[in-house]
Design an enzyme around this catalytic site. Sequence first.
Site, PDB file in Angstrom:
ATOM      1  N   THR A  26       0.855  -1.187   0.000  1.00 29.90           N
ATOM      2  CA  THR A  26       0.000   0.000   0.000  1.00 29.90           C
ATOM      3  C   THR A  26       0.893   1.240   0.000  1.00 29.90           C
ATOM      4  O   THR A  26       1.932   1.274   0.654  1.00 29.90           O
ATOM      5  CB  THR A  26      -0.954   0.028   1.207  1.00 29.90           C
ATOM      6  OG1 THR A  26      -0.224   0.314   2.408  1.00 29.90           O
ATOM      7  CG2 THR A  26      -1.692  -1.303   1.363  1.00 29.90           C
ATOM      8  N   GLY A  27       0.478   2.252  -0.767  1.00 28.23           N
ATOM      9  CA  GLY A  27       1.306   3.440  -0.894  1.00 28.23           C
ATOM     10  C   GLY A  27       2.626   3.145  -1.579  1.00 28.23           C
ATOM     11  O   GLY A  27       3.646   3.773  -1.291  1.00 28.23           O
ATOM     12  N   ASN A  29       3.593   3.834  -4.453  1.00 31.83           N
ATOM     13  CA  ASN A  29       3.937   4.762  -5.533  1.00 31.83           C
ATOM     14  C   ASN A  29       4.932   5.845  -5.129  1.00 31.83           C
ATOM     15  O   ASN A  29       5.406   6.601  -5.970  1.00 31.83           O
ATOM     16  CB  ASN A  29       2.669   5.446  -6.066  1.00 31.83           C
ATOM     17  CG  ASN A  29       1.946   6.233  -4.988  1.00 31.83           C
ATOM     18  OD1 ASN A  29       1.190   5.656  -4.218  1.00 31.83           O
ATOM     19  ND2 ASN A  29       2.169   7.537  -4.913  1.00 31.83           N
ATOM     20  N   GLY A  31       7.875   7.423  -1.737  1.00 31.08           N
ATOM     21  CA  GLY A  31       8.513   7.293  -0.438  1.00 31.08           C
ATOM     22  C   GLY A  31       9.059   5.902  -0.171  1.00 31.08           C
ATOM     23  O   GLY A  31       9.548   5.207  -1.066  1.00 31.08           O
ATOM     24  N   TYR A 181      -0.281  12.128  14.396  1.00 30.75           N
ATOM     25  CA  TYR A 181       0.381  11.217  13.453  1.00 30.75           C
ATOM     26  C   TYR A 181       1.095  10.091  14.215  1.00 30.75           C
ATOM     27  O   TYR A 181       0.940   8.908  13.883  1.00 30.75           O
ATOM     28  CB  TYR A 181       1.399  11.978  12.601  1.00 30.75           C
ATOM     29  CG  TYR A 181       2.258  11.047  11.772  1.00 30.75           C
ATOM     30  CD1 TYR A 181       1.748  10.435  10.631  1.00 30.75           C
ATOM     31  CD2 TYR A 181       3.567  10.747  12.159  1.00 30.75           C
ATOM     32  CE1 TYR A 181       2.530   9.558   9.884  1.00 30.75           C
ATOM     33  CE2 TYR A 181       4.346   9.875  11.420  1.00 30.75           C
ATOM     34  CZ  TYR A 181       3.826   9.280  10.284  1.00 30.75           C
ATOM     35  OH  TYR A 181       4.604   8.401   9.563  1.00 30.75           O
TER      36      TYR A 181
END
Length: 316
Positions: A26-27, A29, A31, A181
């Site tokens: 997931t994510g 794309n 970092g 966060y």
Amino acid sequence: MSPVSSAPPWNVHRLPRADGRVFLVTGGNAGIGYFVAEQLSATGATVVLGSRNPTKAEAATASIRARVAGARVRAVRLDLADLASLRTVVDSLKVERLDAVVHNAGVALDDPPREETGDGHELMFGTNHLGHFALTHWLMPLLSAAPAARVVTMGSFAAKSERLDLDDLQSRQDYRPKRTYGRSKLAQMHFGLALDRRLRAAGSAVRSVVVHPGGALDSLTPSRPPIHVRPTSARLTAAPAALLVQGKHAGAWPAVRAVLDPAVRGGQLWGPRVFGLRGEPRNEPLWNHLADTSVAARLWDASRDLTGVAPDTALA
């Protein structure tokens, strides 16, 4: 005479083959998630990038294919902030089993005001934790169909100094972005450990591992245009920081090892070797507050109520 292990030492630059296996990041794309996907693609596995932005996902898959010969990489649309949409992810994967999912995607806000998802949840808690909690429920049949699947949850060193406020999980009473966060990542880590306990109790072959990237800076990350471009000036000014922290390519190493290394066990915490901030991945002692199973149990119940699903109810 003690037995000698036949397994070679773990080498972050020489990963074992994983042909025929399927991994979802997931994510993936951008970092750390991008580098997790790039490194896993080099093993011969099929790697699926979960991304809410098709344009960025296309750029990431093109970058991986340009760097990894024969990479089997593709993308699916995945929006963790939209809980109702997550049940469709299983069909979009178009696979019969899933060997691992890396729960990496996340939102980090630096400034107020407080924002919410379309479901009315605080954006960071709702995306980073609740989205992955619900996604795991829908993925569990595919994970259970694999012989030894893994759920790898990407936590954060920022969670080490935080504690959950179980009476204000949505930060409605006291919202501070950096703290919210850190708590959202702590919730993810509690979830990953609680999930493994429940999987074991159910006799499942699926294992859940928690990792964190240590200190991972853009300025120490190698360029991957157009995903990430590091100016020469940034490299020079960040050089002193390399004594303590690292780039996002190295921040990916604990998650990659948690996916691939058969020596990794469910319920473990993996992070960088040097002060938990940089270096090759190691199994580190569980942080004291992560060992509090009563907090994890209350968080699980709250997450089930907020999402309407729970991963352990989807076990095959």
